[in-house]
Design a protein around this motif. Structure first.
Motif, PDB file in Angstrom:
ATOM      1  N   LYS A   1       0.563  -1.271  -0.052  1.00  0.00           N
ATOM      2  CA  LYS A   1       0.077  -0.015   0.196  1.00  0.00           C
ATOM      3  C   LYS A   1       0.863   1.312   0.035  1.00  0.00           C
ATOM      4  CE  LYS A   1      -4.163  -1.934   2.199  1.00  0.00           C
ATOM      5  NZ  LYS A   1      -5.122  -1.730   3.142  1.00  0.00           N
TER       6      LYS A   1
ATOM      7  N   GLU B   1     -11.435  -3.220 -10.711  1.00  0.00           N
ATOM      8  CA  GLU B   1     -12.228  -4.438 -10.568  1.00  0.00           C
ATOM      9  C   GLU B   1     -12.997  -4.632 -12.047  1.00  0.00           C
ATOM     10  OE1 GLU B   1     -14.480  -3.622  -7.160  1.00  0.00           O
ATOM     11  OE2 GLU B   1     -12.679  -3.834  -6.083  1.00  0.00           O
TER      12      GLU B   1
ATOM     13  N   ASN C   1     -13.652   1.038  -6.394  1.00  0.00           N
ATOM     14  CA  ASN C   1     -13.700  -0.189  -7.186  1.00  0.00           C
ATOM     15  C   ASN C   1     -12.357  -0.609  -7.765  1.00  0.00           C
ATOM     16  OD1 ASN C   1     -16.554  -0.409  -7.041  1.00  0.00           O
ATOM     17  ND2 ASN C   1     -16.463   1.903  -8.117  1.00  0.00           N
TER      18      ASN C   1
ATOM     19  N   THR D   1      -1.957  -3.815  -7.182  1.00  0.00           N
ATOM     20  CA  THR D   1      -1.147  -4.701  -7.946  1.00  0.00           C
ATOM     21  C   THR D   1       0.404  -4.522  -7.493  1.00  0.00           C
ATOM     22  OG1 THR D   1      -0.261  -2.990  -9.624  1.00  0.00           O
ATOM     23  CG2 THR D   1      -2.715  -4.249 -10.169  1.00  0.00           C
TER      24      THR D   1
ATOM     25  N   TRP E   1      -2.549   0.188  -9.292  1.00  0.00           N
ATOM     26  CA  TRP E   1      -3.677  -0.496  -9.044  1.00  0.00           C
ATOM     27  C   TRP E   1      -4.346  -0.663 -10.289  1.00  0.00           C
ATOM     28  CZ3 TRP E   1      -7.443   2.681 -11.387  1.00  0.00           C
ATOM     29  CH2 TRP E   1      -7.115   3.874 -11.475  1.00  0.00           C
TER      30      TRP E   1
ATOM     31  N   LEU F   1      -5.840   4.482  -3.455  1.00  0.00           N
ATOM     32  CA  LEU F   1      -6.701   3.562  -4.166  1.00  0.00           C
ATOM     33  C   LEU F   1      -8.092   3.923  -4.513  1.00  0.00           C
ATOM     34  CD1 LEU F   1      -6.368   0.563  -5.219  1.00  0.00           C
ATOM     35  CD2 LEU F   1      -7.172  -0.089  -2.953  1.00  0.00           C
TER      36      LEU F   1
ATOM     37  N   TYR G   1      -7.990  -2.288  -7.085  1.00  0.00           N
ATOM     38  CA  TYR G   1      -7.265  -3.277  -6.152  1.00  0.00           C
ATOM     39  C   TYR G   1      -5.879  -2.932  -6.443  1.00  0.00           C
ATOM     40  CZ  TYR G   1      -7.104  -6.279 -10.356  1.00  0.00           C
ATOM     41  OH  TYR G   1      -6.856  -6.758 -11.447  1.00  0.00           O
TER      42      TYR G   1
END
Length: 184
Positions: free
Chosen positions: A108, A139, A124, A128, A136, A121, A126
Motif C-alpha cells: 500500500k 475491478e 472499485n 497490484t 492499481w 486507491l 485493487y
C-alpha cells in the motif's frame, strides 16, 4: 646397481619433501583443516609469506576470503566507495530486505525518492505489485479513467469479455461503434 640408484632417488625425494624445505608457519596462521600446509587466521591475509592484519571498518566483520577486501558489512549496513559501512536508512513504512543492504516499501506504499508514499486507491480498484505505472487496476466491470474507475456501459446484446475490462457483442451480434446489431 638398480637397487642402489633406487635407494638414492628415494633418499633425495625424502630430503626435498622434508621439513627443511617446507615454508614455516608464520604468526597468525593455523594448519589447514584438510590437506597439508597452513592458512592465515580470520582477520589476516597472506602478504609476501606472512599473515598481515586486514583493516576491518566499523560495522563490518572479517570474512577470511582470499579475494576482495577480506571483510563485509554487517546486516543493515552497506559498503560505500570510501570502503566504510554506513547504516541503511529505512523510511517510515519501509523495511530492510533480506540482503540487509537495501529497503523496500510495505504494501500500500510506493518508493518515491527516499520515502514510502501511500498509494491512493480509488473506489472499485485493487492493488497490484507493479513497481512502475499505476499501482492499481480496476475491478471487473470497471475501466480506468485516469485517477479512478468508471462503470463500463454495456449496450444491449453485449456482455463483459474475459478480461472484465471491455465489452463484446453476444453470439450472432456484430459490433458497430457503441452498440451490437444482429448479423444478417
Amino acid at each position: 646397481m638398480v637397487a642402489t640408484m633406487l635407494l638414492a632417488l628415494i633418499s633425495f625425494w625424502a630430503l626435498l619433501s622434508g621439513p627443511a624445505f617446507s615454508q614455516p608457519m608464520p604468526e597468525h596462521a593455523s594448519a589447514k583443516s584438510y590437506g597439508d600446509g597452513w592458512q592465515c587466521d580470520v582477520g589476516y591475509r597472506l602478504n609476501e609469506g606472512i599473515c598481515t592484519t586486514i583493516t576491518v571498518p566499523e560495522n563490518a566483520y572479517a570474512t577470511n576470503r582470499t579475494y576482495g577486501a577480506g571483510w563485509a558489512c554487517r546486516h543493515g549496513f552497506r559498503e560505500t566507495s570510501d570502503a566504510i559501512c554506513v547504516e541503511v536508512v529505512i523510511p517510515e513504512n519501509g523495511f530492510l530486505d533480506p540482503s540487509g543492504e537495501r529497503w523496500h516499501c510495505m504494501r500500500k506504499f510506493r518508493k518515491i525518492g527516499n520515502t514510502c508514499q501511500a498509494i491512493v486507491l480509488p473506489a472499485n480498484a485493487y492493488l497490484t505489485n507493479n513497481t512502475y505505472g499505476a499501482a492499481w487496476k480496476c475491478e471487473r466491470g470497471y475501466a480506468a479513467t485516469g485517477t479512478g474507475c468508471a462503470t463500463i456501459a454495456i449496450p444491449e446484446n453485449a456482455h463483459l469479455d474475459r478480461s472484465g475490462n471491455r465489452w463484446e457483442c453476444d453470439r450472432n451480434f456484430q459490433k458497430s461503434r457503441k452498440r451490437c446489431f444482429l448479423n444478417d
